[in-house]
Design an enzyme around this catalytic site. Structure first.
Site, mmCIF file in Angstrom:
data_model
loop_
_atom_site.group_PDB
_atom_site.id
_atom_site.type_symbol
_atom_site.label_atom_id
_atom_site.label_comp_id
_atom_site.label_asym_id
_atom_site.label_seq_id
_atom_site.Cartn_x
_atom_site.Cartn_y
_atom_site.Cartn_z
ATOM 1 N N ASP A 16 0.879 -1.164 0.000
ATOM 2 C CA ASP A 16 0.000 0.000 0.000
ATOM 3 C C ASP A 16 0.930 1.232 0.000
ATOM 4 O O ASP A 16 2.142 1.093 0.227
ATOM 5 C CB ASP A 16 -0.870 -0.028 1.268
ATOM 6 C CG ASP A 16 -1.582 1.273 1.507
ATOM 7 O OD1 ASP A 16 -2.258 1.738 0.580
ATOM 8 O OD2 ASP A 16 -1.463 1.829 2.623
ATOM 9 N N ASP A 18 -0.139 5.230 0.919
ATOM 10 C CA ASP A 18 -0.353 6.264 1.947
ATOM 11 C C ASP A 18 -0.477 5.641 3.334
ATOM 12 O O ASP A 18 -1.321 4.768 3.557
ATOM 13 C CB ASP A 18 -1.601 7.083 1.604
ATOM 14 C CG ASP A 18 -1.405 7.867 0.318
ATOM 15 O OD1 ASP A 18 -0.439 8.638 0.253
ATOM 16 O OD2 ASP A 18 -2.194 7.692 -0.625
HETATM 17 C C1 XBP Z 1 -5.190 6.200 0.760
HETATM 18 C C2 XBP Z 1 -6.263 7.047 0.248
HETATM 19 C C3 XBP Z 1 -5.990 8.138 -0.709
HETATM 20 C C4 XBP Z 1 -5.159 9.288 -0.151
HETATM 21 C C5 XBP Z 1 -5.227 10.518 -0.995
HETATM 22 O O1 XBP Z 1 -4.575 5.514 -0.290
HETATM 23 O O2 XBP Z 1 -7.410 6.823 0.622
HETATM 24 O O3 XBP Z 1 -7.244 8.639 -1.096
HETATM 25 O O4 XBP Z 1 -5.676 9.660 1.099
HETATM 26 O O5 XBP Z 1 -5.029 10.267 -2.325
HETATM 27 P P1 XBP Z 1 -3.729 4.133 0.004
HETATM 28 P P2 XBP Z 1 -6.016 10.828 -3.471
HETATM 29 O O6 XBP Z 1 -4.565 3.056 -0.660
HETATM 30 O O7 XBP Z 1 -2.395 4.329 -0.657
HETATM 31 O O8 XBP Z 1 -3.613 3.950 1.483
HETATM 32 O O9 XBP Z 1 -6.383 12.231 -3.108
HETATM 33 O O10 XBP Z 1 -5.204 10.728 -4.718
HETATM 34 O O11 XBP Z 1 -7.231 9.915 -3.467
HETATM 35 MG MG MG Z 2 -2.862 3.257 3.386
#
Ligand code: XBP
Ligand code: MG
Length: 260
Positions: A16, A18
């Site tokens: 993953d 973020d």
């Molecule tokens: C987490 C998310 C993303 C980010 C922001 O992604 O929910 O929406 O918060 O990115 P991950 P965007 O699956 O990597 O944990 O604004 O591009 O959606």
């Molecule tokens: Mg994440």
């Protein structure tokens, strides 16, 4: 039968982004959203706690629409509301990438070490994320240099998988791209939505707790750590770090538990 028996080999780790690779939610997307609100002349601001509540909604655009429901100054007309959200989200992404170029958000403990160790052990690296591939590339290049992205055998982001986590689409697309079965991979995630997404694709999950999901239970995960440099194990809960052998052990035990 016991977990030491040979089962499917661990051939890839699907990461993953973020919260897992870096604290990009608190220190990146949140700040960039606030800059976008300011630039557009809106008084809205997301503090650390409010962003944490909103984070239960996957996807920055969807999160913004959810928050707009609490703002009397947001447009009433759904089309206008979506168009404003799209404008803010695009601005946020531009600000986010500028922020990364100015000062890279550091990778979390153990991430870069495990990238290198997997490569040496011939375990492929891949990414399944709800954010855009463009944002992932900006993060990897800021943290690892221009070749950062090339280390990954497959990267699936929002441009590819419109159904966001907890939907399993991003993980299924990564498996297709790698030509592997769910039993041959392990996912590393930080959120309940991420765990549900990988599990729905049949994949075992190692949770690395991030600031926003530090208190969650993560039932159904294969293992949980505070970060990849902190691995408490054994009867005395000796502390060590997660290396390739630990990943293989977590994967072996998981496949044994779920396939017997
Ligand atoms: C987490 C998310 C993303 C980010 C922001 O992604 O929910 O929406 O918060 O990115 P991950 P965007 O699956 O990597 O944990 O604004 O591009 O959606
Ligand atoms: Mg994440």
């Amino acid at each position: 039968m016991n977990p030491a028996r040979s089962g499917p080999k661990l051939r890839a780790v699907i990461w993953d982004v973020d919260g897992t690779l870096a604290e990009t939610e608190r220190d990146g997307h949140r700040i960039a959203f606030n800059e976008a609100f300011e630039e557009i002349g809106l008084p809205w601001r997301w503090d650390v706690a409010r962003y944490g509540t909103l984070l239960r909604v996957a996807g920055g655009f969807e999160r913004l629409l959810e928050d707009m429901r609490c703002h009397p100054d947001a447009p009433n007309d759904p089309a206008e509301r979506a168009s404003l959200a799209r404008r803010i989200h695009d601005l946020k992404d531009a600000r986010y990438r500028r922020l990364l170029a100015q000062r890279a958000i550091p990778l979390r403990p153990g991430v870069a070490r495990l990238f290198d160790a997997c490569r040496e052990a011939d375990i492929a690296l891949a990414i399944a994320t709800t954010t855009s591939r463009t944002n992932v590339e900006a993060l990897l290049e800021a943290a690892l240099g221009p070749e950062g992205t090339a280390r990954f055998a497959a990267i699936v982001g929002a441009e590819d998988a419109p159904a966001k986590k907890p939907d399993p689409l991003a993980y299924r697309m990564v498996l297709d791209a790698l030509g592997l079965t769910p039993e041959e991979v392990l996912a590393i995630e930080d959120s309940p939505n991420g765990l549900a997404s990988a599990r729905a694709a049949g994949i075992g999950v190692l949770i690395t707790r991030s600031v926003y999901f530090a208190g969650d239970g993560f039932d159904g995960s294969a293992a949980i750590c505070d970060d990849l440099d902190t691995w408490e194990h054994g009867p005395a809960q000796a502390v060590s770090h997660i290396d390739v052998e630990t990943l293989r052990d977590i994967h072996r035990r998981w496949t044994w538990r779920t396939t017997r």
